[in-house]
Design a protein around this motif. Structure first.
Motif, PDB file in Angstrom:
ATOM      1  N   GLU A 350      32.945 -56.714 -59.382  1.00 23.21           N
ATOM      2  CA  GLU A 350      31.502 -56.920 -59.248  1.00 23.21           C
ATOM      3  C   GLU A 350      31.200 -58.140 -58.394  1.00 23.21           C
ATOM      4  N   THR A 351      32.122 -59.090 -58.434  1.00 17.98           N
ATOM      5  CA  THR A 351      31.923 -60.260 -57.590  1.00 17.98           C
ATOM      6  C   THR A 351      33.271 -60.892 -57.278  1.00 17.98           C
ATOM      7  N   VAL A 373      28.026 -56.843 -56.717  1.00 15.16           N
ATOM      8  CA  VAL A 373      26.649 -57.215 -57.018  1.00 15.16           C
ATOM      9  C   VAL A 373      26.220 -58.221 -55.948  1.00 15.16           C
ATOM     10  N   ASN A 375      24.327 -60.705 -55.107  1.00 17.30           N
ATOM     11  CA  ASN A 375      23.447 -61.811 -55.497  1.00 17.30           C
ATOM     12  C   ASN A 375      23.960 -63.076 -54.803  1.00 17.30           C
ATOM     13  N   CYS A 376      23.403 -64.194 -55.157  1.00 19.13           N
ATOM     14  CA  CYS A 376      23.744 -65.433 -54.450  1.00 19.13           C
ATOM     15  C   CYS A 376      25.233 -65.769 -54.507  1.00 19.13           C
ATOM     16  N   SER A 377      25.941 -65.274 -55.517  1.00 16.95           N
ATOM     17  CA  SER A 377      27.374 -65.568 -55.628  1.00 16.95           C
ATOM     18  C   SER A 377      28.165 -64.990 -54.456  1.00 16.95           C
TER      19      SER A 377
HETATM   20  C1  LIG Z   1      26.122 -62.278 -59.535  1.00 20.67           C
HETATM   21  O1  LIG Z   1      26.657 -61.141 -60.192  1.00 20.67           O
HETATM   22  C2  LIG Z   1      27.905 -61.383 -60.823  1.00 20.67           C
HETATM   23  C3  LIG Z   1      28.405 -60.047 -61.339  1.00 20.67           C
HETATM   24  O2  LIG Z   1      27.516 -59.425 -62.169  1.00 20.67           O
HETATM   25  C4  LIG Z   1      27.731 -62.414 -61.900  1.00 20.67           C
HETATM   26  O3  LIG Z   1      28.994 -62.648 -62.521  1.00 20.67           O
HETATM   27  C5  LIG Z   1      27.200 -63.694 -61.287  1.00 20.67           C
HETATM   28  O4  LIG Z   1      26.955 -64.659 -62.284  1.00 20.67           O
HETATM   29  C6  LIG Z   1      25.927 -63.427 -60.523  1.00 20.67           C
HETATM   30  N1  LIG Z   1      25.564 -64.618 -59.797  1.00 20.67           N
HETATM   31  C7  LIG Z   1      24.344 -65.129 -59.808  1.00 20.67           C
HETATM   32  C8  LIG Z   1      24.103 -66.368 -59.040  1.00 20.67           C
HETATM   33  O5  LIG Z   1      23.451 -64.580 -60.441  1.00 20.67           O
END
Ligand SMILES: *[C@@H]1O[C@H](CO)[C@@H](O)[C@H](O)[C@H]1NC(C)=O
Ligand SMILES: *[C@@H]1O[C@H](CO)[C@@H](O)[C@H](O)[C@H]1NC(C)=O
Ligand SMILES: *[C@@H]1O[C@H](CO)[C@@H](O)[C@H](O)[C@H]1NC(C)=O
Ligand SMILES: *[C@@H]1O[C@H](CO)[C@@H](O)[C@H](O)[C@H]1NC(C)=O
Length: 443
Positions: A350-351, A373, A375-377
């Protein structure tokens, strides 16, 4: 037998050197004759007696009688893809110069102890794709110069202790696609110079101590067996081994203690096994390991943060198509200072943590077909992908819903990606269709 030969030579006389059967190619300089796929049903007897290469592949030869007695200078003989069902007594007795004998793709179910008498210089014997059930002891004692012995795709299930006696020059043995349930370890003890051994696609269930007494072996394939267990001491003698493939077996754990004897191994494959976990220190002792492949393990769901701590020389890591693998520890790749290629395709990740590897130093990174996913990560990845000179393969987002299927590179290039809008102040954010859609949905 000898008088038959002289009689025939007398009859045939000098005219022999000029004769070339129709459909064949005869090169008098070599001299060499190729009669491939011309439905011959016997070995031509009137060819140049000084012949060095004779290729009779893809014909309808059923037996070899006295015909080869005419060709004492043969160095290469190809009888593959014919209908030979056996090799009789002293078939090659005149071939004292023969180096290569190809008999693959026939229907040979038996060889005699005396079949290979005379082949004292033979270095390659190809008997693959036949119907051999056994090799009588002493059969190969007539071929002491053998370097390559190919027995793949037969019906062999055991080999008596003396089978390989005297083969002190044998470097390559292929017994893949046979019926072995156990490695013929005692027969192998004779092969002091063996470098390459292929036992793939047999019926092995375990590897025991004494099964592989091969101190010079550099390459071993045990692919496609049913191996569940490898004894801790089973690989002890393999100190020269460089390449090991154990893929497509039934291992449920990495056989760490057995593998730890492999001080020279550079390449290891454990793909297509029933491995559930890569535990801490799983590859201890493999200090030369540069290439590791663990793909298509349907049960692999867990990787310890310290799984690769002993793999500091690793350059290529393939950890792909493991559908239960949802995450990797952030520090997993940290010991891998020399890593050049990382294949993580087709897992369920997922990341991936931006700080977990020197990503921009990689020459190849494949993260396609995961469950990313966006997202910012993952912003670090989007930025790497956006570089014009990137070698990283583009990936598609699986989540959130409004970005499913969107390529991560495009999401940055067109600044159309909601995902990175709020990551920090300097993120450019231009309202786009994607943006609008999701905003209207939110409101
Ligand atoms: C992005 O998604 C990953 C997987 O679901 C999650 O572990 C991570 O905390 C998320 N990052 C942010 C910044 O929301
Ligand atoms: C191969 O040999 C077996 C007997 O050993 C025979 O029954 C079979 O017909 C042969 N196959 C061919 C294609 O000649
Ligand atoms: C694979 O492992 C699972 C759980 O560890 C086990 O239930 C299953 O029987 C194994 N499959 C085979 C083919 O050995
Ligand atoms: C790609 O270009 C960037 C900046 O233009 C540079 O810093 C980076 O080292 C380059 N990467 C490769 C792999 O050439």
């Amino acid at each position: 037998m000898i008088w038959v030969r002289w009689l025939l030579l007398l009859v045939v006389g000098a005219a022999a050197s000029a004769f070339c059967p129709s459909g064949c190619t005869c090169n008098e300089d070599m001299p060499e004759v190729q009669c491939v796929g011309v439905t011959l049903n016997m070995v031509p007897m009137l060819l140049n007696p000084a012949l060095k290469n004779l290729n009779l592949a893809h014909n309808r030869l059923r037996t070899i009688n006295q015909e080869l007695l005419f060709y004492e200078n043969l160095e290469k003989l190809d009888l593959s893809h014919n209908l030979l069902s056996g090799l009789s007594h002293e078939s090659f007795v005149a071939q004292r110069e023969l180096r290569q004998l190809r008999l693959s793709h026939n229907n040979i179910s038996s060889v005699e102890k005396t079949s290979f008498i005379g082949l004292s210089k033979l270095s390659l014997l190809d008997l693959s794709s036949n119907a051999l059930r056994d090799i009588p002891p002493d059969t190969l004692s007539h071929t002491p110069s053998l370097q390559v012995l190919l027995l793949s795709h037969n019906r062999l299930h055991s080999l008596a202790v003396p089978t390989f006696r005297g083969l002190v020059n044998l470097e390559r043995l292929d017994i893949s696609e046979n019926y072995f349930r156990q490695l013929p370890g005692t027969a192998f003890t004779e092969l002091s110079e063996l470098k390459s051994l292929d036992v793939s696609r047999n019926r092995l269930v375990e590897v025991l101590e004494g099964d592989l007494p091969l101190p010079r072996l550099t390459s071993l394939s045990l692919d496609g067996n049913s191996i569940e267990n490898i004894d801790a001491a089973a690989l002890h003698y393999l100190e020269a081994l460089e390449v090991l493939s154990l893929s497509n077996n039934l291992l449920s754990t990495v056989p760490t203690s057995a593998l730890s004897a492999l001080v020279s191994v550079e390449s290891l494959s454990l793909s297509r096994n029933n491995i559930t976990e890569l535990s801490a220190g799983a590859f201890v002792g493999l200090r030369r390991l540069t290439t590791l492949e663990i793909s298509r393990c349907p049960m692999l769901s867990s990787v310890s943060a310290a799984a690769l701590v002993h793999c500091s020389k690793l350059r290529t890591l393939t950890l792909s198509h493991n559908p239960l693998l949802r995450s990797l520890p952030a520090t997993l790749f940290q010991p891998l200072a020399d890593l050049q290629a990382l294949d993580l395709r087709g897992n369920s990740l997922e990341t991936v943590e931006g700080g977990s590897a020197p990503w921009d130093a990689l020459q190849a990174l494949d993260l396609r077909d995961n469950s990313l996913v966006c997202n910012c990560s993952l912003r670090w990845l989007a930025e790497l992908l956006a570089q014009p000179n990137t070698t990283i393969l583009d990936v598609q987002c699986a989540m959130p819903d409004n970005l499913r299927g969107v390529h991560l590179s495009r999401s940055v290039a067109y600044t159309s990606c909601l995902a990175f809008r709020h990551c920090d102040e300097d993120t450019i954010s231009v309202a786009t269709e994607v943006d609008h859609d999701s905003q209207s949905r939110q409101s």
